[in-house]
Design a protein around this motif. Structure first.
Motif, short mmCIF file in Angstrom:
data_model
loop_
_atom_site.label_atom_id
_atom_site.label_comp_id
_atom_site.label_asym_id
_atom_site.label_seq_id
_atom_site.Cartn_x
_atom_site.Cartn_y
_atom_site.Cartn_z
N ASP A 1 27.88 -0.64 93.66
CA ASP A 1 26.91 -1.43 93.07
C ASP A 1 27.19 -2.92 92.60
OD1 ASP A 1 28.63 -1.34 91.22
OD2 ASP A 1 27.70 0.15 89.76
N GLY A 2 27.98 -3.35 93.09
CA GLY A 2 28.30 -4.80 92.91
C GLY A 2 28.84 -5.25 91.63
N ARG A 3 29.15 -4.20 90.76
CA ARG A 3 29.40 -4.61 89.26
C ARG A 3 30.64 -5.37 89.21
NH1 ARG A 3 29.91 0.38 84.61
NH2 ARG A 3 29.83 -1.26 83.04
N TYR A 4 30.70 -6.01 88.22
CA TYR A 4 31.86 -7.20 88.26
C TYR A 4 32.85 -6.24 87.09
CZ TYR A 4 34.86 -10.89 86.22
OH TYR A 4 35.84 -11.84 85.99
N LEU A 5 34.24 -6.23 87.81
CA LEU A 5 35.17 -5.37 87.27
C LEU A 5 36.38 -6.07 86.69
CD1 LEU A 5 35.59 -2.56 90.01
CD2 LEU A 5 34.08 -2.44 87.96
N GLY A 6 36.28 -7.38 86.95
CA GLY A 6 37.48 -8.27 86.40
C GLY A 6 37.87 -9.37 87.52
N GLU A 7 39.04 -10.14 87.37
CA GLU A 7 39.36 -11.04 88.23
C GLU A 7 40.77 -11.13 88.31
OE1 GLU A 7 41.01 -14.23 86.95
OE2 GLU A 7 40.77 -13.23 84.73
N LEU A 8 41.16 -11.70 89.12
CA LEU A 8 42.60 -12.01 89.50
C LEU A 8 43.02 -13.35 90.12
CD1 LEU A 8 43.52 -11.52 92.98
CD2 LEU A 8 43.06 -9.18 92.32
N SER A 9 44.20 -13.69 89.97
CA SER A 9 44.68 -14.78 90.70
C SER A 9 46.17 -14.87 91.26
CB SER A 9 44.65 -15.95 89.38
OG SER A 9 43.24 -16.11 89.08
N VAL A 10 46.14 -15.65 92.42
CA VAL A 10 47.34 -15.99 92.83
C VAL A 10 47.55 -17.45 92.42
CG1 VAL A 10 48.99 -16.03 94.95
CG2 VAL A 10 47.38 -14.28 94.69
N TYR A 11 48.43 -17.86 91.85
CA TYR A 11 48.50 -19.29 91.47
C TYR A 11 50.00 -19.91 91.22
CZ TYR A 11 50.14 -17.24 86.80
OH TYR A 11 51.17 -16.80 86.06
N ALA A 12 50.31 -20.93 90.96
CA ALA A 12 51.53 -21.56 90.86
C ALA A 12 52.20 -21.23 92.12
CB ALA A 12 52.31 -21.08 89.74
N VAL A 13 51.68 -21.77 93.37
CA VAL A 13 52.20 -21.29 94.65
C VAL A 13 53.22 -22.30 94.81
CG1 VAL A 13 51.68 -21.33 97.03
CG2 VAL A 13 49.94 -20.16 95.43
N SER A 14 54.37 -21.81 95.22
CA SER A 14 55.57 -22.96 95.64
C SER A 14 55.70 -22.70 97.11
CB SER A 14 56.81 -22.70 94.78
OG SER A 14 57.85 -23.25 95.20
N PRO A 15 55.10 -23.47 97.79
CA PRO A 15 55.35 -23.57 99.35
C PRO A 15 56.89 -23.75 99.71
CG PRO A 15 53.46 -24.99 99.00
CD PRO A 15 54.17 -24.80 97.40
N GLU A 16 57.53 -24.43 99.14
CA GLU A 16 58.96 -24.46 99.17
C GLU A 16 59.78 -23.30 99.17
OE1 GLU A 16 56.84 -28.15 98.17
OE2 GLU A 16 57.32 -26.46 96.88
#
Length: 186
Positions: free
Chosen positions: A78-93
């Motif tokens: 139904d497309g209902r919003y359930l929450g959110e998530l993040s992949v952050y502080a990415v350190s490529p090195e």
């Protein structure tokens, strides 16, 4: 070497019970409403109150960020919003990044939605972005989240003592991480 273009792509990832889509302006109202939920705020240790303008700006600027991945968790039927998530502080090195997830209401907990969303994003993080390690912080009173993270292969690496003061009580946070070799798909 990680694939930074996988951070720019803003994928849609589909599972059985959740669909992860790029967090955007269309999620502003639900994102803001979730920030007002007292239990969500406690579980995430969020003291400050987000204004609607701040929520709108956050949702509007996610697509332009090439150094992180912010996804909305949506019910596929139904497309209902359930929450959110993040992949952050990415350190490529170091081929590592932080991870956070917040379901938008307690009614969505205990149904496997967070586990499925976490597994989808970890698979993307390890296989498409090419990360070696994903870490997170979780408060020790959030036993349900700790169990979910363990089931996905996260291990406790450390403890941040008295890191949260909530309603006069101090709480520890755990540092947990999963390596590509320890990721569990179910």
């Amino acid at each position: 070497m990680i694939n930074t273009s996988a951070l720019r792509e803003k994928p849609t990832l589909t599972g059985e019970s959740v669909r992860l889509v790029p967090l955007g302006p269309e999620h502003t109202d639900a994102y803001f409403a979730a920030s007002l939920d007292g239990e969500v705020r406690r579980l995430t240790g969020t003291h400050g109150h987000l204004t609607y303008t701040q929520a709108k700006e956050w949702c509007e600027t996610r697509a332009g960020r090439t150094d992180r991945l912010d996804l909305a968790i949506i019910a596929p039927k139904d497309g209902r919003y359930l929450g959110e998530l993040s992949v952050y502080a990415v350190s490529p090195e170091n081929e590592s990044a932080g991870y956070r997830i917040a379901l938008s209401a307690i009614e969505f907990t205990g149904r496997g939605l967070g586990r499925e969303a976490t597994q989808l994003v970890l698979e993307y993080a390890f296989e498409r972005i090419g990360l070696h390690r994903v870490w997170l912080y979780v408060y020790t009173f959030n036993m349900r989240a700790i169990a979910v993270y363990r089931s996905c292969g996260f291990s406790v690496e450390g403890r941040l003592r008295d890191s949260l003061l909530w309603e006069g009580r101090r709480h520890d946070a755990l540092l947990m991480a999963v390596l590509r070799s320890g990721f569990r798909r179910t």
